[in-house]
Design a protein around this motif. Structure first.
Motif: not given
Length: 166
Positions: A52-60
């Motif tokens: 989830w943290r990777v997904l969130s970072a890549l969204t940002n």
């Protein structure tokens, strides 16, 4: 500033005063949030908190390296690499190494997964901050950002402590 996070023991030594020791509270809150999120996200979406943290970072920041994600989310590089690889294998992340660096991007299914998880993450934050006013939340975020800014001072203190210990 003196710390109120310790208290005397009967033998004259010191012990942690959990009520007033800030790292204790931060650890308890973080562990509860992270473990709960990981269990929930695994059950609902098939990914854990690190993914989830990777997904969130890549969204940002689309098109970044694993090293940049490490900086953003303060996880160990091997954890980020393993999570990114798992997301890539499941079709949620793609990589591009055309310029010599391995840049990571969300795929359309990764964006969809992110959007499903963020709806749950927001509900969890609302539950955590129940009874907090908007001003309380702003003050808390300000204090936490100031603490985060002091992490380099903690690292410096660690180096001094280690040097004196040798």
């Amino acid at each position: 500033m003196t710390t109120a996070g310790v208290k005397p023991r009967e033998d004259g030594g010191l012990t942690i005063d959990a009520v007033n020791y800030v790292p204790h509270h931060l650890s308890i809150v973080n562990n509860g949030l992270s473990w709960g999120a990981s269990r929930l996200y695994l059950k609902m979406f098939g990914v854990g908190i690190n993914e989830w943290r990777v997904l969130s970072a890549l969204t940002n920041e689309p098109g970044i390296t694993a090293s940049r994600i490490v900086e953003m989310v303060a996880l160990n590089k091997s954890v980020v690499s393993r999570s990114a690889r798992a997301l890539e294998q499941s079709g949620h992340v793609r990589s591009d190494a055309s310029d010599g660096r391995r840049l990571l991007y969300l795929t359309p299914t990764g964006v969809e997964l992110h959007d499903r998880i963020i709806a749950v993450a927001v509900q969890r934050e609302q539950a955590l901050l129940d009874g907090f006013s908007a001003a309380d939340k702003a003050a808390l975020c300000d204090l936490l950002q100031r603490m985060r800014g002091n992490l380099r001072r903690v690292d410096e203190a660690d180096r001094r402590i280690l040097a004196a210990w040798r």
